[in-house]
Write an enzyme that holds these catalytic residues in place. Sequence first.
Site, PDB file in Angstrom:
ATOM      1  N   ALA A  67       0.851  -1.189   0.000  1.00  0.00           N
ATOM      2  CA  ALA A  67       0.000   0.000   0.000  1.00  0.00           C
ATOM      3  C   ALA A  67       0.886   1.237   0.000  1.00  0.00           C
ATOM      4  CB  ALA A  67      -0.882  -0.009   1.248  1.00  0.00           C
ATOM      5  N   GLY A 106       0.384  -5.329   0.446  1.00  0.00           N
ATOM      6  CA  GLY A 106      -0.682  -5.303  -0.558  1.00  0.00           C
ATOM      7  C   GLY A 106      -0.205  -5.821  -1.908  1.00  0.00           C
ATOM      8  N   GLU A 129       3.474  -5.937   7.036  1.00  0.00           N
ATOM      9  CA  GLU A 129       2.603  -4.948   7.677  1.00  0.00           C
ATOM     10  C   GLU A 129       2.853  -4.826   9.175  1.00  0.00           C
ATOM     11  OE1 GLU A 129       1.720  -7.108   5.403  1.00  0.00           O
ATOM     12  OE2 GLU A 129       0.224  -6.289   4.033  1.00  0.00           O
TER      13      GLU A 129
HETATM   14  N1  CAA Z   1       4.559   3.394   0.094  1.00  0.00           N
HETATM   15  C1  CAA Z   1       5.070   4.566  -0.307  1.00  0.00           C
HETATM   16  N2  CAA Z   1       6.384   4.793  -0.439  1.00  0.00           N
HETATM   17  C2  CAA Z   1       7.215   3.781  -0.143  1.00  0.00           C
HETATM   18  C3  CAA Z   1       6.753   2.530   0.277  1.00  0.00           C
HETATM   19  C4  CAA Z   1       5.356   2.344   0.381  1.00  0.00           C
HETATM   20  N3  CAA Z   1       4.817   1.186   0.752  1.00  0.00           N
HETATM   21  N4  CAA Z   1       7.818   1.731   0.489  1.00  0.00           N
HETATM   22  C5  CAA Z   1       8.897   2.459   0.215  1.00  0.00           C
HETATM   23  N5  CAA Z   1       8.545   3.695  -0.162  1.00  0.00           N
HETATM   24  C6  CAA Z   1       9.414   4.800  -0.574  1.00  0.00           C
HETATM   25  C7  CAA Z   1      10.360   5.205   0.555  1.00  0.00           C
HETATM   26  O1  CAA Z   1       9.742   6.136   1.421  1.00  0.00           O
HETATM   27  C8  CAA Z   1      11.504   5.793  -0.219  1.00  0.00           C
HETATM   28  O2  CAA Z   1      11.116   7.077  -0.610  1.00  0.00           O
HETATM   29  P1  CAA Z   1      12.179   8.277  -0.707  1.00  0.00           P
HETATM   30  O3  CAA Z   1      13.197   7.817  -1.693  1.00  0.00           O
HETATM   31  O4  CAA Z   1      11.383   9.435  -1.098  1.00  0.00           O
HETATM   32  O5  CAA Z   1      12.750   8.376   0.663  1.00  0.00           O
HETATM   33  C9  CAA Z   1      11.557   4.937  -1.486  1.00  0.00           C
HETATM   34  O6  CAA Z   1      10.289   4.304  -1.569  1.00  0.00           O
HETATM   35  C10 CAA Z   1      12.618   3.874  -1.452  1.00  0.00           C
HETATM   36  O7  CAA Z   1      12.462   3.111  -0.251  1.00  0.00           O
HETATM   37  P2  CAA Z   1      13.719   2.465   0.459  1.00  0.00           P
HETATM   38  O8  CAA Z   1      14.760   3.498   0.707  1.00  0.00           O
HETATM   39  O9  CAA Z   1      13.197   1.705   1.618  1.00  0.00           O
HETATM   40  O10 CAA Z   1      14.273   1.510  -0.694  1.00  0.00           O
HETATM   41  P3  CAA Z   1      14.884   0.065  -0.588  1.00  0.00           P
HETATM   42  O11 CAA Z   1      15.234  -0.322  -1.968  1.00  0.00           O
HETATM   43  O12 CAA Z   1      15.923   0.007   0.469  1.00  0.00           O
HETATM   44  O13 CAA Z   1      13.708  -0.874  -0.086  1.00  0.00           O
HETATM   45  C11 CAA Z   1      11.487  -1.778  -0.025  1.00  0.00           C
HETATM   46  C12 CAA Z   1      12.579  -1.083  -0.879  1.00  0.00           C
HETATM   47  C13 CAA Z   1      11.966  -3.190   0.336  1.00  0.00           C
HETATM   48  C14 CAA Z   1      10.262  -1.872  -0.852  1.00  0.00           C
HETATM   49  C15 CAA Z   1      11.269  -0.973   1.272  1.00  0.00           C
HETATM   50  O14 CAA Z   1      11.023   0.365   0.921  1.00  0.00           O
HETATM   51  C16 CAA Z   1      10.097  -1.452   2.088  1.00  0.00           C
HETATM   52  O15 CAA Z   1      10.240  -2.377   2.857  1.00  0.00           O
HETATM   53  N6  CAA Z   1       8.961  -0.731   1.971  1.00  0.00           N
HETATM   54  C17 CAA Z   1       7.815  -0.968   2.819  1.00  0.00           C
HETATM   55  C18 CAA Z   1       7.022  -2.120   2.329  1.00  0.00           C
HETATM   56  C19 CAA Z   1       5.812  -2.293   3.194  1.00  0.00           C
HETATM   57  O16 CAA Z   1       5.834  -2.153   4.391  1.00  0.00           O
HETATM   58  N7  CAA Z   1       4.714  -2.647   2.539  1.00  0.00           N
HETATM   59  C20 CAA Z   1       3.482  -2.887   3.235  1.00  0.00           C
HETATM   60  C21 CAA Z   1       2.673  -1.631   3.305  1.00  0.00           C
HETATM   61  S1  CAA Z   1       1.159  -1.912   4.164  1.00  0.00           S
HETATM   62  C22 CAA Z   1       0.264  -2.837   3.089  1.00  0.00           C
HETATM   63  O17 CAA Z   1       0.607  -3.017   1.977  1.00  0.00           O
HETATM   64  C23 CAA Z   1      -1.014  -3.467   3.598  1.00  0.00           C
HETATM   65  C24 CAA Z   1      -2.176  -2.598   3.574  1.00  0.00           C
HETATM   66  O18 CAA Z   1      -2.843  -2.455   2.595  1.00  0.00           O
HETATM   67  C25 CAA Z   1      -2.632  -1.991   4.815  1.00  0.00           C
END
Ligand code: CAA
Length: 697
Positions: A67, A106, A129
Amino acid sequence: MTELLATTVSVTKQGNILVATVDNPPVNALSHSVRSGLIEAVKALESDAEARAMVIVCEGRTFIAGADIHEFKKPMVAPLLGEVIDTLDAATKPIVAAIHGTALGGGLEVALACSYRIALEGSKVGLPEVKLGILPGSGGTVRLPRLAGVEQALAMISEGGQISARDALEKGIVDEVVSGDLKAAAFAFTGKVIADGARLRRTSDLPVPAFDAAVLETSRAALAKKYKGFKAPLVAVDLMTMVTETPVVEAIALEYKTCKELLVSPQSKALRHIFAAEREALKIDGVDAEVKPRDVSKVAIVGPGTMGRGIAACFLNIGIPVTLIGLTDEGLATAVKAIGKIYEGSVKRGSLSTEEMERRMALLTPTTSYDGIGDVDLVIEAVTEDMAVKKDVFAKLDAVLRNDAIIATNTSFLDIEELAGSSRNPARVAGMHFFNPANVMKLLENVRAARTAAVVLATITTLGKRLGKVPVMVGRSEGFVANRMLSKRTREAQFLLEDGATPQQVDRVLTAFGFPIGPFALADLAGMDIMAAARAARVARMSPREQQCNIVDRLVAAGRLGQKSGAGYYVYDENRKASHDPAVDELLDAHRRERGFTARAISDDEILERCLFAMVNEAARILDEGAAARPGDIDVIWTNGFGFPTYLGGPMFYADQVGLPKVKAALDKYAGLVGDQYFKPAALIERLVAEGRGFYG
Ligand code: CAA
């Protein structure tokens, strides 16, 4: 090929296969336009009589990473993710998710709602999550156990870890692992699906595989211990129990309700704050995002002591060759042995292969000479905390290094400006302050001096991330941020003993708050001789009361060096289990008598407030001085460096939740009780309270 849509999701057609391509940088999060686009893509599939199946694939570095976290703060705009998932699930033609990078949250839920999933070798899947204080809310907890089994699904959902494509294949989460060109592989796979009759395979139609119900209760107990204080992991067990007993539609509704409730919980707000703050911390104040970091492919470390060894291991772990410089062959041999021991431990635990250990050790070159380091990109100086010794090392480095090689000092309290000024090229000097044990601790305080070049700052930040650390840039300040704040908590913990508290009371209050260990148990672990040496280094700059508050020295004099000698603030049995020792009560009584203190009953609230607010007050000064750029940087430092509970968001976030007027009132109270010089509210706190604001506005 026909372009059918032009949003963050574009749909093209190749023969009888539609391709929905998600392109929403940086991580293809499920923003509103992606959600709408995916629904439109399924509509296009349904309405195209020629199309037999569809592939969902992503541009850029990753499949959908979940998400869009930035939308969590605003009211969600339809279509919600649940609607997207229902639409995918209800499609009458098969849809294939083609995964590369990471399919998270998501993103994995989208893939699970497709009929088939293929994954590129090296990609990963997970439901992280829980790390944001929430749980999957669009069928993840309902579909994953149907594919992977309850036990595996619970492990992934309650801990939020990622598993490799190969593991996912073995567990039945993906259908094929491919290498090379993902799109081509997806076409080939989908072609086979069509040739086989384009059969649908809805995950939601599958039964929950049989499982041992005792697993749920065993997991609950283990999670409660491992994630003490965290709410979501335990709610995951409740959800999984429910999912195994409830029909799919109701289970999905209950899952959504649970996720929504968690989303507005204080823990989720705090955890999301830390997620954002860790990423914000990578943006260096005053350094243009365009500044390209330099490549670091060869390093030298001067000083084969405890810190130097741990730092060397950090580089060896990621395949960077290290030249380790020491004064004597004996000292170096001891260091090499100690580094080997770190890896032998990992081999014993099964987390490292013998071949990998040997490969890493082969990258290590111990030497007593500076001659062979002319080609390194970076040197980390980790010699004793003595300005003259460090300056001598800097001079030797200046004589042999390339002009653009970086010199980073691991000093924890010496003046970075004086050190930088001693180099003939101050622009190349910065601090990289690792925490002990350096190969384990996540926090890396990178330190900027006035003349450090922007490219050097960008390089050590990128390098920190590459090393698997959480880097935070700080400025000139005695003890930088982490230790400077810690010294205030240490001071108060000691004063509280003088005032009448016991070590076990202080430790109990701080661990009940959420710290993994109390300050006195921590001192016993570190060693009282180390604590006494650290105190001796600072004592001349301490207030008279602090100078005379020499309980640590008394413990050392009594031979109580902490765990290693079997006794410190506590006494330890052969299993290192701590117990109260009446001898410490006597030692404290004697100290109080000599110093003229009368023990009084101290409340738990007083202990907590004095320990925490003394730190927050110091942090406010650090912010005002500019030694930390943002309150979020301080929260990242404390959650990663000293175990401040992430579910409380770090000291600054916590202070805002308490309310700065309340924090200020407590500071005023303790200024009266302990002394103005210790608790006078920092100017920033006064200002923010007057303006009705918090650290976060
Ligand atoms: N939404 C929006 N922006 C996100 C994001 C997300 N889910 N995940 C990462 N980003 C953004 C970061 O804020 C960052 O932005 P900036 O460059 O502006 O700072 C950019 O993406 C790159 O992120 P990272 O520096 O973390 O990059 P990475 O390559 O080291 O890692 C990743 C990539 C593994 C995807 C890591 O970002 C990550 O773990 N993200 C979170 C994933 C997550 O928690 N997903 C679940 C969300 S909740 C959900 O999906 C369920 C629901 O519906 C409720």
